[in-house]
Design an enzyme around this catalytic site. Structure first.
Site, PDB file in Angstrom:
ATOM      1  N   TYR A   1      10.978   8.704   2.153  1.00  0.00           N
ATOM      2  CA  TYR A   1      11.020   7.666   1.124  1.00  0.00           C
ATOM      3  C   TYR A   1      11.786   8.063  -0.135  1.00  0.00           C
ATOM      4  CZ  TYR A   1       7.380   5.829   4.132  1.00  0.00           C
ATOM      5  OH  TYR A   1       6.688   5.375   5.213  1.00  0.00           O
TER       6      TYR A   1
ATOM      7  N   ARG B   1       4.935  10.991  -1.910  1.00  0.00           N
ATOM      8  CA  ARG B   1       4.601  10.749  -0.509  1.00  0.00           C
ATOM      9  C   ARG B   1       5.830  10.873   0.386  1.00  0.00           C
ATOM     10  NH1 ARG B   1       4.214   5.169   2.224  1.00  0.00           N
ATOM     11  NH2 ARG B   1       3.425   5.755   4.265  1.00  0.00           N
TER      12      ARG B   1
ATOM     13  N   ARG C   1      12.250   4.596  13.191  1.00  0.00           N
ATOM     14  CA  ARG C   1      11.006   5.354  13.070  1.00  0.00           C
ATOM     15  C   ARG C   1      10.072   5.078  14.243  1.00  0.00           C
ATOM     16  NH1 ARG C   1       8.824   4.740   7.314  1.00  0.00           N
ATOM     17  NH2 ARG C   1       7.558   6.471   8.074  1.00  0.00           N
TER      18      ARG C   1
ATOM     19  N   GLU D   1      12.632  -9.272   2.355  1.00  0.00           N
ATOM     20  CA  GLU D   1      11.905  -8.089   2.833  1.00  0.00           C
ATOM     21  C   GLU D   1      12.700  -6.853   2.429  1.00  0.00           C
ATOM     22  OE1 GLU D   1      10.157  -6.509   7.094  1.00  0.00           O
ATOM     23  OE2 GLU D   1      11.989  -7.708   7.105  1.00  0.00           O
TER      24      GLU D   1
ATOM     25  N   ALA E   1       3.010  -0.691   4.972  1.00  0.00           N
ATOM     26  CA  ALA E   1       2.475  -0.755   6.334  1.00  0.00           C
ATOM     27  C   ALA E   1       2.023  -2.157   6.728  1.00  0.00           C
ATOM     28  CB  ALA E   1       1.312   0.230   6.480  1.00  0.00           C
TER      29      ALA E   1
ATOM     30  N   HIS F   1      12.811  -2.501   2.397  1.00  0.00           N
ATOM     31  CA  HIS F   1      12.299  -1.215   2.889  1.00  0.00           C
ATOM     32  C   HIS F   1      13.189  -0.088   2.384  1.00  0.00           C
ATOM     33  CE1 HIS F   1       9.441  -2.990   5.661  1.00  0.00           C
ATOM     34  NE2 HIS F   1      10.398  -3.834   6.032  1.00  0.00           N
TER      35      HIS F   1
ATOM     36  N   PRO G   1       0.796  -1.219   0.000  1.00  0.00           N
ATOM     37  CA  PRO G   1       0.000   0.000   0.000  1.00  0.00           C
ATOM     38  C   PRO G   1       0.834   1.277   0.000  1.00  0.00           C
ATOM     39  CG  PRO G   1      -0.091  -1.059   2.147  1.00  0.00           C
ATOM     40  CD  PRO G   1       0.590  -2.011   1.222  1.00  0.00           C
ATOM     41  N   ASN G   2       0.340   2.210  -0.776  1.00  0.00           N
ATOM     42  CA  ASN G   2       0.850   3.577  -0.892  1.00  0.00           C
ATOM     43  C   ASN G   2       2.171   3.689  -1.641  1.00  0.00           C
ATOM     44  OD1 ASN G   2      -1.344   4.783   0.610  1.00  0.00           O
ATOM     45  ND2 ASN G   2      -0.433   3.811   2.397  1.00  0.00           N
TER      46      ASN G   2
ATOM     47  N   ASN H   1       8.194  -5.478  -0.593  1.00  0.00           N
ATOM     48  CA  ASN H   1       8.049  -4.272   0.209  1.00  0.00           C
ATOM     49  C   ASN H   1       6.565  -4.186   0.527  1.00  0.00           C
ATOM     50  OD1 ASN H   1       7.793  -1.759   1.338  1.00  0.00           O
ATOM     51  ND2 ASN H   1       9.139  -0.744  -0.118  1.00  0.00           N
TER      52      ASN H   1
END
Length: 146
Positions: free
Chosen positions: A24, A19, A109, A100, A79, A102, A11-12, A76
Site C-alpha cells: 500500500y 500497514r 493479488r 472505485e 476489504a 484502490h 476499513p484499515n 476506497n
C-alpha cells in the site's frame, strides 16, 4: 452542479503508511488528504475526506452524498470491496456517480480480491497507482469522465 466530491475510505485505511507498505506504500491517509485538497483547489473542486472501519457508515455516507448533492464520490472501500452487497446496493440506489479507488491492483493479488462488488456499480475504477489513484480519480471527475 456541485463542486463537492466525497472521498470515502473503508476499513484499515487509517493505518496507511504503517500497514503492509510493500503493498500500500508509505503515504498516510492524512498525506493523501492534503495532496487531494491541493489538487481539488486547482481543479475548482472541494473534497470532504472521511474514513471508517464500519460498513454501515459507508452506506450512510453514500446516501448523504446523494442527499447533499455531491458531484461524485471517490470510494476506497478496502476489504468491503470484495464482500459488501450492502455497498453495491447503496451505490446502485443513488444517482451520484461513484469512482472505485484502490492503491494496489486487486487483480494481481489473492483470488478473493478479484471480485469487486463496488466495481459492479461504480462509474469508473482507478487501481494500482498507489496514492496517485486518488488524484487520477479526482481528475476524472473534474474532466467530466464520469
Amino acid at each position: 452542479m456541485s463542486n463537492l466530491v466525497l472521498v470515502l475510505n473503508g476499513p484499515n485505511l487509517n493505518l496507511l503508511g504503517l500497514r503492509e507498505p510493500e503493498i500500500y506504500g508509505s503515504t498516510t491517509l492524512d498525506e493523501i488528504a492534503g495532496m487531494l485538497e491541493d489538487r481539488a483547489r486547482e481543479l475548482g473542486l472541494e473534497i470532504d475526506m472521511r474514513q471508517t472501519n464500519h460498513e454501515g457508515m459507508l452506506v450512510d455516507w453514500l446516501h448523504e452524498a446523494q442527499a447533499g448533492g455531491a458531484r461524485a464520490v471517490l470510494l476506497n472501500a478496502g476489504a468491503y470491496t470484495h464482500t459488501s452487497i450492502a455497498l453495491l446496493d447503496a451505490i446502485k440506489a443513488i444517482a451520484t456517480p461513484v469512482v472505485e479507488v484502490h492503491l494496489s491492483d486487486p487483480r494481481t493479488r489473492e483470488p478473493f480480491r478479484h471480485v469487486s462488488y463496488v466495481g459492479m456499480a461504480a462509474a469508473l475504477t482507478v487501481e494500482g497507482h498507489g496514492a496517485d489513484s486518488y488524484r487520477i480519480a479526482l481528475e476524472a471527475v473534474a474532466k467530466g469522465e464520469i
